[in-house]
Every structure is written in C-alpha cells, then in structure tokens.
Design an enzyme around this catalytic site. Structure first.
Site, PDB file in Angstrom:
ATOM      1  N   LYS A   1      89.404  42.763  50.518  1.00  0.00           N
ATOM      2  CA  LYS A   1      90.362  43.979  50.347  1.00  0.00           C
ATOM      3  C   LYS A   1      89.461  45.262  50.851  1.00  0.00           C
ATOM      4  O   LYS A   1      88.365  44.984  51.051  1.00  0.00           O
ATOM      5  CB  LYS A   1      90.601  44.341  48.983  1.00  0.00           C
ATOM      6  CG  LYS A   1      89.548  44.227  47.980  1.00  0.00           C
ATOM      7  CD  LYS A   1      88.581  45.451  47.712  1.00  0.00           C
ATOM      8  CE  LYS A   1      87.448  45.448  46.477  1.00  0.00           C
ATOM      9  NZ  LYS A   1      86.611  46.519  46.375  1.00  0.00           N
TER      10      LYS A   1
ATOM     11  N   ASP B   1      88.701  43.265  39.890  1.00  0.00           N
ATOM     12  CA  ASP B   1      89.132  43.322  41.218  1.00  0.00           C
ATOM     13  C   ASP B   1      90.272  42.147  41.198  1.00  0.00           C
ATOM     14  O   ASP B   1      91.082  42.358  42.323  1.00  0.00           O
ATOM     15  CB  ASP B   1      88.055  42.981  42.111  1.00  0.00           C
ATOM     16  CG  ASP B   1      87.580  44.606  42.576  1.00  0.00           C
ATOM     17  OD1 ASP B   1      88.061  45.511  42.336  1.00  0.00           O
ATOM     18  OD2 ASP B   1      86.774  44.336  43.457  1.00  0.00           O
TER      19      ASP B   1
HETATM   20  C1  LIG Z   1      83.739  48.303  42.724  1.00  0.00           C
HETATM   21  C2  LIG Z   1      85.002  47.665  42.710  1.00  0.00           C
HETATM   22  O1  LIG Z   1      84.998  46.373  43.621  1.00  0.00           O
HETATM   23  C3  LIG Z   1      86.213  48.635  43.146  1.00  0.00           C
HETATM   24  O2  LIG Z   1      87.412  48.023  43.542  1.00  0.00           O
HETATM   25  C4  LIG Z   1      85.472  46.950  41.189  1.00  0.00           C
HETATM   26  O3  LIG Z   1      85.374  47.907  40.148  1.00  0.00           O
HETATM   27  C5  LIG Z   1      84.437  45.928  41.004  1.00  0.00           C
HETATM   28  O4  LIG Z   1      85.313  45.077  40.455  1.00  0.00           O
HETATM   29  P1  LIG Z   1      84.572  43.341  40.127  1.00  0.00           P
HETATM   30  O5  LIG Z   1      83.686  43.017  41.166  1.00  0.00           O
HETATM   31  O6  LIG Z   1      85.954  42.652  39.962  1.00  0.00           O
HETATM   32  O7  LIG Z   1      83.838  43.637  38.895  1.00  0.00           O
HETATM   33  P2  LIG Z   1      83.633  42.819  37.461  1.00  0.00           P
HETATM   34  O8  LIG Z   1      83.237  41.515  37.950  1.00  0.00           O
HETATM   35  O9  LIG Z   1      85.072  42.729  36.568  1.00  0.00           O
HETATM   36  O10 LIG Z   1      82.442  43.702  36.674  1.00  0.00           O
HETATM   37  C6  LIG Z   1      81.276  43.563  37.081  1.00  0.00           C
HETATM   38  C7  LIG Z   1      80.506  44.736  36.421  1.00  0.00           C
HETATM   39  O11 LIG Z   1      81.034  46.155  37.124  1.00  0.00           O
HETATM   40  C8  LIG Z   1      81.095  46.987  36.140  1.00  0.00           C
HETATM   41  N1  LIG Z   1      82.410  47.395  36.339  1.00  0.00           N
HETATM   42  C9  LIG Z   1      83.281  46.690  36.803  1.00  0.00           C
HETATM   43  C10 LIG Z   1      84.803  47.363  36.925  1.00  0.00           C
HETATM   44  C11 LIG Z   1      85.088  48.792  36.269  1.00  0.00           C
HETATM   45  N2  LIG Z   1      86.235  49.070  36.053  1.00  0.00           N
HETATM   46  N3  LIG Z   1      83.985  49.161  35.474  1.00  0.00           N
HETATM   47  C12 LIG Z   1      82.687  48.764  35.503  1.00  0.00           C
HETATM   48  O12 LIG Z   1      81.736  49.171  34.917  1.00  0.00           O
HETATM   49  C13 LIG Z   1      80.900  46.561  34.634  1.00  0.00           C
HETATM   50  O13 LIG Z   1      79.293  46.699  34.753  1.00  0.00           O
HETATM   51  C14 LIG Z   1      80.841  45.019  35.038  1.00  0.00           C
HETATM   52  O14 LIG Z   1      79.794  44.319  34.156  1.00  0.00           O
HETATM   53  N1  LIG Z   2      83.472  32.497  45.140  1.00  0.00           N
HETATM   54  C1  LIG Z   2      82.578  33.420  45.184  1.00  0.00           C
HETATM   55  N2  LIG Z   2      82.303  34.278  46.155  1.00  0.00           N
HETATM   56  C2  LIG Z   2      81.438  35.118  46.133  1.00  0.00           C
HETATM   57  N3  LIG Z   2      80.568  35.301  45.145  1.00  0.00           N
HETATM   58  C3  LIG Z   2      80.787  34.567  44.150  1.00  0.00           C
HETATM   59  C4  LIG Z   2      81.791  33.469  44.137  1.00  0.00           C
HETATM   60  N4  LIG Z   2      81.650  32.816  42.776  1.00  0.00           N
HETATM   61  C5  LIG Z   2      80.759  33.478  42.112  1.00  0.00           C
HETATM   62  N5  LIG Z   2      80.071  34.473  42.959  1.00  0.00           N
HETATM   63  C6  LIG Z   2      79.078  35.317  42.352  1.00  0.00           C
HETATM   64  O1  LIG Z   2      79.429  36.529  42.239  1.00  0.00           O
HETATM   65  C7  LIG Z   2      78.728  37.496  42.620  1.00  0.00           C
HETATM   66  C8  LIG Z   2      79.172  38.424  43.730  1.00  0.00           C
HETATM   67  O2  LIG Z   2      80.040  39.316  43.027  1.00  0.00           O
HETATM   68  P1  LIG Z   2      80.180  40.784  43.973  1.00  0.00           P
HETATM   69  O3  LIG Z   2      81.191  41.365  42.862  1.00  0.00           O
HETATM   70  O4  LIG Z   2      78.846  41.346  44.355  1.00  0.00           O
HETATM   71  O5  LIG Z   2      80.575  40.401  45.419  1.00  0.00           O
HETATM   72  P2  LIG Z   2      82.227  39.963  45.627  1.00  0.00           P
HETATM   73  O6  LIG Z   2      83.065  39.646  44.706  1.00  0.00           O
HETATM   74  O7  LIG Z   2      82.022  39.341  47.149  1.00  0.00           O
HETATM   75  O8  LIG Z   2      82.738  41.515  46.232  1.00  0.00           O
HETATM   76  P3  LIG Z   2      82.721  42.925  45.545  1.00  0.00           P
HETATM   77  O9  LIG Z   2      81.256  43.474  46.046  1.00  0.00           O
HETATM   78  O10 LIG Z   2      83.745  43.610  46.199  1.00  0.00           O
HETATM   79  O11 LIG Z   2      83.084  42.552  44.096  1.00  0.00           O
HETATM   80  C9  LIG Z   2      77.446  36.771  43.276  1.00  0.00           C
HETATM   81  O12 LIG Z   2      76.387  36.699  42.321  1.00  0.00           O
HETATM   82  C10 LIG Z   2      77.757  35.233  43.441  1.00  0.00           C
HETATM   83  O13 LIG Z   2      76.982  34.609  42.830  1.00  0.00           O
END
Ligand SMILES: C[C@](O)(CO)[C@H](O)COP(=O)(O)OP(=O)(O)OC[C@H]1O[C@@H](n2ccc(N)nc2=O)[C@H](O)[C@@H]1O
Ligand SMILES: Nc1ncnc2c1ncn2[C@@H]1O[C@H](COP(=O)(O)OP(=O)(O)OP(=O)(O)O)[C@@H](O)[C@H]1O
EC number: 2.7.1.148
Length: 274
Positions: A8, A136
């Site tokens: 995305k 997300d």
């Molecule tokens: C930056 C974005 O990619 C924008 O679309 C998202 O907000 C991130 O979403 P994501 O990777 O699915 O995040 P999650 O795995 O749910 O959360 C990871 C961490 O990001 C922070 N987090 C995430 C989403 C949100 N609305 N507020 C937050 O503060 C929190 O510290 C959380 O522990």
């Molecule tokens: N299928 C997977 N693909 C990518 N990362 C994964 C997956 N399963 C678990 N993870 C863990 O999630 C973390 C990556 O999350 P992160 O949110 O940084 O990246 P993302 O999901 O690829 O994209 P975004 O940065 O947009 O959230 C890593 O620590 C990784 O080990």
C-alpha cells in the site's frame, strides 16, 4: 490456494492525537500498490502440523511469529474444524518500508483461509480479525482506496481517480521501526484536511498533502529528503514518504510509465501504474 498480497501507499498521513492506550489517531488515505508477495495456503499433509516455508527477502523472527501464521492461528482459535495448514510465503515487498507488506500477508492469509475452508466470514468479520493483527491490516481486506481514521483501521469512502497515474517507489534500504517513528511525532490537526486536498488536481498536492513522519524522520535520515527532491527533479507531480518509511514514492499523472531513475539496484526502484 495461491494469493498475491500487495503493498500500500499512504497519500497524506496526519498523526492527530495520542490515545490513552499509547496508539495514535490518524488521518490518511490508503491506496493499493500492485507490488506483491506470493502466499500459498494448503491443508497440511495428514499428521503434519502447521508449517511456514519462506523464500525471497529474509524475514526476522521465528515462523510462528510471522503475521500470516498468526492470522491463521487466530482463525483456528474460533474455528476448531480448521486443519493444520501448509503455508509458503515468497517475500518481495521490503520490510519496515511503510508499504504494509507484513499487514498484507496477514490479511490475505485470513481471506485465503475463509475461502479455502468455506468459513463464510463477512467482510466486516474479516476486518475485525485483521484489526487484532495490526492497525494497517484491515485496509487489505477490501484493498481499495479509503480514507482511514482512528488507528488507521476505520474507513470512509473516498473517490480518487488515479487511473493512468505512473508511480515509482524508491527504498533506501533503511529499516525504520514503526514504534520508533511514532515516538518522534508531536500530534496535531492537519493544516489541510485530506479529503478536500486530495479532491484537487495532483499538481496541487505538493503544497497541501503531507506525511507527518517525513518531517519527524528527515533530520535523522536526510536521504529521505534527497530521494524526494530527485523524484521532483525527475518530473513527479507529487512525491512523499509512505507510512512511517523508508520508502518514498513519486506520481506522474497521465503518464504510462515513470521515467527511468538512476538509483542503484539495491534501492529497489519499483515502477508501474497505480
Ligand atoms: C504508519 C502506518 O503504516 C500508517 O499506515 C501504520 O500506522 C502502522 O501500522 P502497523 O504497522 O499495522 O502498526 P501496528 O503493528 O498495529 O503497531 C505497531 C506500533 O505502531 C504504533 N502505532 C501504530 C498505529 C497507530 N495508529 N498508532 C501507533 O502508535 C504503536 O506503537 C504500535 O505498537
Ligand atoms: N509476513 C511478514 N512480512 C513482513 N514482516 C513480518 C511478517 N511477519 C512478521 N513480520 C515482522 O514484522 C516486522 C515488520 O513490520 P513493519 O511494520 O516494520 O513492516 P511492514 O509490515 O513490512 O510494513 P510497514 O512498515 O508499512 O508497517 C518485522 O519485525 C518482521 O519480523
């Protein structure tokens, strides 16, 4: 069943408040980017436990922490009739890039299990499982452009005409932790509410559509600003960091293809149409 979890992009991203649970409320628009992993889901061979095979880009962490395995386990907890599964993930989309790759894998695992095993879960039910896996993740259930609020998992319709828009994505190889990125943000209301700003021609977005993470991260990672500047120099009508980075994209409306860009191959330039 073979599926292709796509990435995305965020068009604008405003972090508007910090919630009591430590998460943040957002205003952002998600659009699908047709750059995909490949995820296969099959019933495991008789007597075998659930397993995950991996190929492509390395993913840190044990297989049972992988988001697609966690997605399947979440369904199994509610549907004991689900058999052990054999999953294979071929990872293409970079991790920690702001492209939502891991979230997409989880959402596509939910959708594939629903279809393969006839669970008859509604879109709303799938979205609510997805929300439990990551903020997300819910977007990837319907996987079409939406305006997202709250944690980024509550959606409003938005009409966006991006057909015929060429796009290039540059990934500078930095793994930016989402938690670290949020920690650098001071929440505030957007200067230009996103729905109205995105309703105007793409050429105006440069002045009205921003990603709060860009301002917060650029002092530490000046390469992000350098890439953005080079995308504008290559004629992009709009360029921005996606999500919490480190991928930066450029848009060229009305062009079949983005111009060839001169970053090294390890910067993973993706070029295509939105
Ligand atoms: C930056 C974005 O990619 C924008 O679309 C998202 O907000 C991130 O979403 P994501 O990777 O699915 O995040 P999650 O795995 O749910 O959360 C990871 C961490 O990001 C922070 N987090 C995430 C989403 C949100 N609305 N507020 C937050 O503060 C929190 O510290 C959380 O522990
Ligand atoms: N299928 C997977 N693909 C990518 N990362 C994964 C997956 N399963 C678990 N993870 C863990 O999630 C973390 C990556 O999350 P992160 O949110 O940084 O990246 P993302 O999901 O690829 O994209 P975004 O940065 O947009 O959230 C890593 O620590 C990784 O080990």
């Amino acid at each position: 069943m073979l599926t292709f979890p796509n990435a995305k992009l965020n068009l604008g991203l405003y972090v508007t408040a910090r919630r009591p649970d430590g998460f943040h409320t957002l205003e952002t628009v998600f659009v699908p980017l047709p750059w995909t992993d490949a995820l296969e889901l099959l019933p495991a061979a008789p007597g075998q436990p659930t397993s995950l095979g991996l190929s492509g880009r390395p993913i840190p962490g044990a297989p049972d922490t992988n988001l697609c395995v966690r997605a399947y386990a979440l369904l199994q907890a509610d549907f004991p009739q689900l058999p052990p599964a054999q999953l294979h993930l071929h990872k293409v989309v970079p991790i920690g890039a702001g492209l939502g790759g891991g979230s997409a894998d989880a959402a596509f695992a939910l959708k594939a299990a629903n279809e393969l095993f006839g669970l008859q879960l509604s879109t709303e039910a799938l979205e609510s499982y997805a929300r439990r896996l990551g903020a997300d993740c819910a977007f990837f259930i319907q996987n079409k452009p939406v305006l997202a609020r709250e944690k980024g998992d509550v959606f409003e319709k938005i009409s966006l005409d991006l057909a015929g828009t060429a796009c290039a994505v540059v990934y500078p190889g930095l793994h930016i932790s989402t938690v670290e990125a949020y920690a650098r943000i001071v929440p505030q209301a957007p200067a230009h509410p996103l729905r109205a700003a995105l309703g105007a021609p793409i050429e105006t977005w440069r002045d009205t559509v921003a990603n709060d993470f860009e301002t917060a991260l650029t002092p530490t990672y000046p390469v992000l600003a350098a890439i953005k500047q080079q995308l504008y120099a290559a004629g992009a009508a709009y360029a921005s960091l996606s999500g919490s980075g480190s991928a930066v994209y450029g848009l060229w409306p009305g062009q079949f293809e983005a111009p060839a860009l001169s970053w090294p191959a390890e910067y993973l330039v993706w070029r295509g149409q939105l």
